[in-house]
Design a protein around this motif. Structure first.
Motif, PDB file in Angstrom:
ATOM      1  N   UNK A  68       0.843  -1.190   0.000  1.00 28.70           N
ATOM      2  CA  UNK A  68       0.000   0.000   0.000  1.00 28.70           C
ATOM      3  C   UNK A  68       0.878   1.239   0.000  1.00 28.70           C
ATOM      4  N   UNK A  69       0.668   2.122  -0.979  1.00 26.62           N
ATOM      5  CA  UNK A  69       1.509   3.306  -1.151  1.00 26.62           C
ATOM      6  C   UNK A  69       0.603   4.534  -1.233  1.00 26.62           C
ATOM      7  N   UNK A  70       0.275   5.148  -0.098  1.00 26.46           N
ATOM      8  CA  UNK A  70      -0.728   6.217  -0.077  1.00 26.46           C
ATOM      9  C   UNK A  70      -0.244   7.599  -0.485  1.00 26.46           C
ATOM     10  N   UNK A  71       1.080   7.867  -0.436  1.00 26.24           N
ATOM     11  CA  UNK A  71       1.564   9.209  -0.730  1.00 26.24           C
ATOM     12  C   UNK A  71       2.720   9.164  -1.720  1.00 26.24           C
ATOM     13  N   UNK A  72       3.036  10.335  -2.283  1.00 31.07           N
ATOM     14  CA  UNK A  72       4.145  10.415  -3.228  1.00 31.07           C
ATOM     15  C   UNK A  72       5.471  10.085  -2.531  1.00 31.07           C
ATOM     16  N   UNK A  73       5.667  10.553  -1.310  1.00 35.32           N
ATOM     17  CA  UNK A  73       6.893  10.235  -0.578  1.00 35.32           C
ATOM     18  C   UNK A  73       7.038   8.735  -0.382  1.00 35.32           C
ATOM     19  N   UNK A  74       5.922   8.050  -0.104  1.00 36.65           N
ATOM     20  CA  UNK A  74       5.957   6.593   0.050  1.00 36.65           C
ATOM     21  C   UNK A  74       6.359   5.930  -1.273  1.00 36.65           C
ATOM     22  N   UNK A 105      -1.730   9.452 -10.954  1.00 34.70           N
ATOM     23  CA  UNK A 105      -1.823  10.838 -11.419  1.00 34.70           C
ATOM     24  C   UNK A 105      -2.165  11.771 -10.258  1.00 34.70           C
ATOM     25  N   UNK A 106      -3.129  11.375  -9.431  1.00 34.84           N
ATOM     26  CA  UNK A 106      -3.532  12.207  -8.294  1.00 34.84           C
ATOM     27  C   UNK A 106      -2.357  12.442  -7.347  1.00 34.84           C
ATOM     28  N   UNK A 143       3.521  15.041 -14.913  1.00 34.86           N
ATOM     29  CA  UNK A 143       3.927  13.997 -15.859  1.00 34.86           C
ATOM     30  C   UNK A 143       5.432  13.767 -15.776  1.00 34.86           C
ATOM     31  N   UNK A 144       6.191  14.848 -15.665  1.00 29.98           N
ATOM     32  CA  UNK A 144       7.650  14.734 -15.522  1.00 29.98           C
ATOM     33  C   UNK A 144       8.011  13.917 -14.284  1.00 29.98           C
ATOM     34  N   UNK A 145       7.344  14.207 -13.160  1.00 33.11           N
ATOM     35  CA  UNK A 145       7.600  13.476 -11.918  1.00 33.11           C
ATOM     36  C   UNK A 145       7.222  11.997 -12.062  1.00 33.11           C
ATOM     37  N   UNK A 146       6.087  11.740 -12.688  1.00 36.44           N
ATOM     38  CA  UNK A 146       5.584  10.376 -12.842  1.00 36.44           C
ATOM     39  C   UNK A 146       6.583   9.488 -13.575  1.00 36.44           C
ATOM     40  N   UNK A 147       7.061   9.969 -14.716  1.00 37.39           N
ATOM     41  CA  UNK A 147       7.881   9.112 -15.560  1.00 37.39           C
ATOM     42  C   UNK A 147       9.359   9.125 -15.164  1.00 37.39           C
ATOM     43  N   UNK A 148       9.743  10.100 -14.353  1.00 40.91           N
ATOM     44  CA  UNK A 148      11.088  10.074 -13.790  1.00 40.91           C
ATOM     45  C   UNK A 148      11.257   8.836 -12.908  1.00 40.91           C
ATOM     46  N   UNK A 193      -2.190  10.151 -23.102  1.00 39.63           N
ATOM     47  CA  UNK A 193      -1.289  10.165 -24.250  1.00 39.63           C
ATOM     48  C   UNK A 193       0.174  10.049 -23.826  1.00 39.63           C
ATOM     49  N   UNK A 194       0.516  10.655 -22.674  1.00 32.34           N
ATOM     50  CA  UNK A 194       1.895  10.594 -22.187  1.00 32.34           C
ATOM     51  C   UNK A 194       2.326   9.150 -21.945  1.00 32.34           C
ATOM     52  N   UNK A 195       1.379   8.308 -21.523  1.00 29.63           N
ATOM     53  CA  UNK A 195       1.676   6.898 -21.291  1.00 29.63           C
ATOM     54  C   UNK A 195       1.468   6.068 -22.554  1.00 29.63           C
ATOM     55  N   UNK A 196       0.367   6.318 -23.244  1.00 27.16           N
ATOM     56  CA  UNK A 196      -0.043   5.487 -24.379  1.00 27.16           C
ATOM     57  C   UNK A 196       1.026   5.405 -25.459  1.00 27.16           C
TER      58      UNK A 196
END
Length: 371
Positions: A68-74, A105-106, A143-148, A193-196
């Protein structure tokens, strides 16, 4: 001598060398299907379901390996641990299932907004749209944070497979302005689209329903005609890998993928592996020979990852030791008799001051002298 760019690509046998997203209607069994696929292909040490933000799908599946990963820091801590310890604690890990993409995304949006407000305390934003100078800047940062983080996992040989939800969307035909409906991701188009664009497999799980009309025995009070209702006669769970009618948002970079299967783990595995094998065979190479080639490449890759891990550990220890040495110098900056022998030790080892130390053994020796 000039460098020659370009080399012949060799398709790999293992499905977890490729990115995949499984979209589907709620409660259709997306998580269960991928859990069964993972257990069959790599076993319990080969996968982790990352239950992101408020997602709780794994709670109802006995035996699933999940976190379970509830936060971005986690999430960052989770990625850090895998990257730092891939060849030890996670030696067999091949795939992380991100469940679900909308929850990811959230989390990234919250982090994007937090970073803006931290960086700009005098221009704090109340919403994502106000952050990063507006005009979609907040979403771009997310999006930058996600794919980093995804790139970091893939750098150590761990692929991410995505789980997502669907919605019906109106699409305009660019050639004649006519509109039609498509079953697609429920996310904002820029995120999807960034993922697709980087997916090798985009598959969509749906209910294939056979409908029938039944008489109700009641008459409409206006038309005086008997009312008819539509009921579901039969319902089958299906997965689309390709839809030539473009009604279902699905597709694959592998041209020989079957268009559709029943929602079944064995059929899912067969569809993907058959498509990969068909592509390999186009070059006149047997799948067995290609697997031997892939296995040899993997051994070399794991050696490089292990070396990078060890270098990172040494660098971390070096920085920790230097920080303590500098703390010692700061605390005793007016006490020359205490600092002098330590500084002389630095110089004896080729460094004019502690900041220059780049050798862990020297750092340990100097730290030991800080009394």
């Amino acid at each position: 001598m000039a460098r020659k760019f370009g080399k012949k690509n060799h398709v790999k046998v293992d499905p977890f060398n490729y990115s995949l997203m499984l979209l589907g209607e709620p409660k259709i069994g997306k998580t269960t299907l991928l859990y069964e696929v993972a257990e069959k292909l790599v076993g319990e040490d080969g996968y982790i379901f990352a239950e992101l933000y408020r997602e709780k799908g794994a709670d109802a599946i006995e035996g699933i390996v999940a976190e379970n990963i509830p936060t971005w820091d986690d999430w960052v801590e989770f990625v850090d641990d895998i990257v730092d310890n891939k060849t030890t604690d996670y030696a067999d890990l091949r795939v992380v299932f991100a469940d679900t993409y909308d929850q990811y995304i959230l989390m990234a949006e919250e982090e994007s907004l937090r970073l803006w407000n931290k960086k700009n305390p005098d221009k704090k934003a109340d919403s994502l749209n106000q952050s990063w100078n507006g005009f979609g800047g907040g979403s771009k940062k997310a999006i930058e944070l996600m794919f980093e983080q995804i790139d970091r996992l893939e750098s150590v040989g761990v692929k991410v497979w995505w789980v997502g939800h669907v919605k019906t969307k109106e699409v305009k035909n660019i050639y004649n302005d006519e509109t039609y409906q498509v079953l697609t991701s429920d996310q904002q188009q820029n995120y999807f689209n960034a993922l697709k664009k980087n997916l090798h497999f985009l598959c969509l799980a749906y209910f294939d329903r056979e409908l029938q009309k039944e008489k109700t025995g009641k008459k409409n009070i206006v038309t005086k005609k008997e009312e008819i209702k539509t009921t579901i006669k039969d319902e089958t769970r299906k997965i689309k890998f390709r839809d030539d009618s473009f009604v279902v948002d699905s597709g694959s970079r592998f041209s020989d993928i079957v268009p559709e299967i029943d929602l079944d783990a064995d059929e899912f595995i067969k569809a993907i592996t058959d498509a990969i094998k068909a592509e390999i065979n186009k070059n006149g190479v047997s799948v067995e020979d290609r697997k031997k080639e892939n296995d040899a490449e993997e051994v070399e890759k794991q050696k490089r990852i292990a070396e990078a891990e060890e270098a990172a550990r040494v660098e971390k220890k070096l920085n920790e030791a230097k920080a303590k040495i500098i703390e010692f110098f700061t605390a005793n900056k007016t006490n020359v008799s205490v600092i002098k022998p330590v500084l002389e030790l630095c110089r004896e080892n080729g460094f004019s001051n502690p900041n220059e130390i780049d050798n862990i053994d020297v750092a340990k020796k100097v730290l030991a002298a800080c009394k």
